[in-house]
Write a protein that holds these residues in place. Structure first.
Motif, PDB file in Angstrom:
ATOM      1  N   PRO A  77       4.374 -10.262  -9.228  1.00 57.90           N
ATOM      2  CA  PRO A  77       3.636  -8.981  -9.265  1.00 57.90           C
ATOM      3  C   PRO A  77       2.183  -9.093  -8.443  1.00 57.90           C
ATOM      4  CG  PRO A  77       4.342  -9.550 -11.358  1.00 57.90           C
ATOM      5  CD  PRO A  77       4.700 -10.647 -10.578  1.00 57.90           C
ATOM      6  N   ARG A  78       1.609 -10.415  -8.620  1.00 59.16           N
ATOM      7  CA  ARG A  78       0.392 -10.448  -7.818  1.00 59.16           C
ATOM      8  C   ARG A  78       0.479 -10.463  -6.231  1.00 59.16           C
ATOM      9  NH1 ARG A  78      -0.981 -16.070 -10.438  1.00 59.16           N
ATOM     10  NH2 ARG A  78       1.128 -16.404 -10.091  1.00 59.16           N
ATOM     11  N   LYS A  80       1.105  -6.707  -5.648  1.00 61.45           N
ATOM     12  CA  LYS A  80      -0.104  -6.003  -5.556  1.00 61.45           C
ATOM     13  C   LYS A  80      -0.955  -6.052  -4.373  1.00 61.45           C
ATOM     14  CE  LYS A  80      -4.098  -5.129  -8.522  1.00 61.45           C
ATOM     15  NZ  LYS A  80      -5.091  -5.517  -9.833  1.00 61.45           N
ATOM     16  N   THR A  81      -1.043  -7.541  -4.083  1.00 57.55           N
ATOM     17  CA  THR A  81      -1.951  -8.008  -2.957  1.00 57.55           C
ATOM     18  C   THR A  81      -1.129  -7.393  -1.376  1.00 57.55           C
ATOM     19  OG1 THR A  81      -2.678  -9.782  -3.750  1.00 57.55           O
ATOM     20  CG2 THR A  81      -2.474  -9.625  -1.307  1.00 57.55           C
ATOM     21  N   ASN A 125       0.906  -4.476  -1.221  1.00 59.47           N
ATOM     22  CA  ASN A 125       0.660  -3.082  -1.201  1.00 59.47           C
ATOM     23  C   ASN A 125      -0.517  -2.527  -0.900  1.00 59.47           C
ATOM     24  OD1 ASN A 125       3.049  -2.601  -1.821  1.00 59.47           O
ATOM     25  ND2 ASN A 125       3.131  -2.481  -4.194  1.00 59.47           N
ATOM     26  N   SER A 126      -1.809  -3.372  -1.499  1.00 55.93           N
ATOM     27  CA  SER A 126      -3.262  -2.916  -1.297  1.00 55.93           C
ATOM     28  C   SER A 126      -3.408  -3.117   0.245  1.00 55.93           C
ATOM     29  CB  SER A 126      -4.039  -3.885  -2.205  1.00 55.93           C
ATOM     30  OG  SER A 126      -4.068  -3.774  -3.448  1.00 55.93           O
TER      31      SER A 126
END
Length: 214
Positions: free
Chosen positions: A8-9, A12-13, A15-16
């Motif tokens: 997930p981390r 998230k990175t 996608n950001s």
């Protein structure tokens, strides 16, 4: 990109950073976008960026490849019509899933397809689609029966028509829904002669309502 892409981390990175890249590409030339601008916009540290990517070039290449991988993973489905596939399962292109995916990632596809400075994305998408079309043709074509239209012309025609249509759909603000686009393209394909252009059967244009009615 290093690390487990299902973490997930990491997701998230990724996608950001991708959202930050799109945001900046809407406003600046790609060559003017620095790693610092990308990380500041994504609200992550440069250290985190370099844990995953070597440099800006590596990041952009990875981001584009990931987007294309996700897109084709979504849209390539196993055909349910074996009448034209020698009785063997074969992957076809779901127009419904394609338009739905592009609709959900409209900002990304719009800036990558409709920004003249980003021809590299169009070329990669064109090549990926060409490769899938070639694989499909190899799976369904009869060796002793040659199509009236050469394969390379069929691929060029279909690639250019579909990507051009998607580009204008985005440019016009997606005034038609993904479902309406699926139905409309399906109607146009049905009016073409699949005996001459074998690759027309590569596209599945059944909508959810159509499937429910069967």
């Amino acid at each position: 990109m290093a690390g487990n892409k299902t973490d997930p981390r990491v997701v998230k990175t990724r996608n950001s950073l991708r959202k930050a890249l799109v945001y900046l590409m809407q406003r600046e030339k790609l060559e003017d976008i620095s790693v610092q601008k990308i990380t500041e916009t994504a609200n992550i540290t440069r250290g985190t960026f370099y844990l995953h990517y070597k440099d800006k070039k590596d990041f952009i290449k990875s981001a584009i490849n990931e987007l294309l991988d996700e897109f084709f993973d979504q849209v390539m489905v196993e055909s349910e019509d074996l009448s034209f596939t020698k009785g063997q399962p074969v992957k076809v292109f779901s127009l419904q899933k394609a338009f739905q995916y592009i609709e959900s990632e409209a900002d990304i596809f719009d800036v990558l397809l409709n920004n003249k400075r980003n021809d590299f994305f169009y070329e990669q998408l064109y090549d990926r689609l060409s490769d899938q079309l070639s694989k499909y043709y190899a799976a369904v074509a009869e060796p002793d029966k040659q199509s009236e239209v050469p394969l390379n012309l069929q691929i060029s025609f279909i690639d250019s028509a579909l990507l051009g249509l998607i580009s204008h759909w985005l440019k016009d603000g997606m005034i038609y829904t993904s479902r309406y686009m699926t139905q409309s393209v399906g109607k146009m394909l049905d009016r073409l002669d699949s005996n001459n252009v074998l690759l027309l059967n590569f596209f599945s244009h059944e909508t959810e309502s159509t499937l429910q009615d069967i």
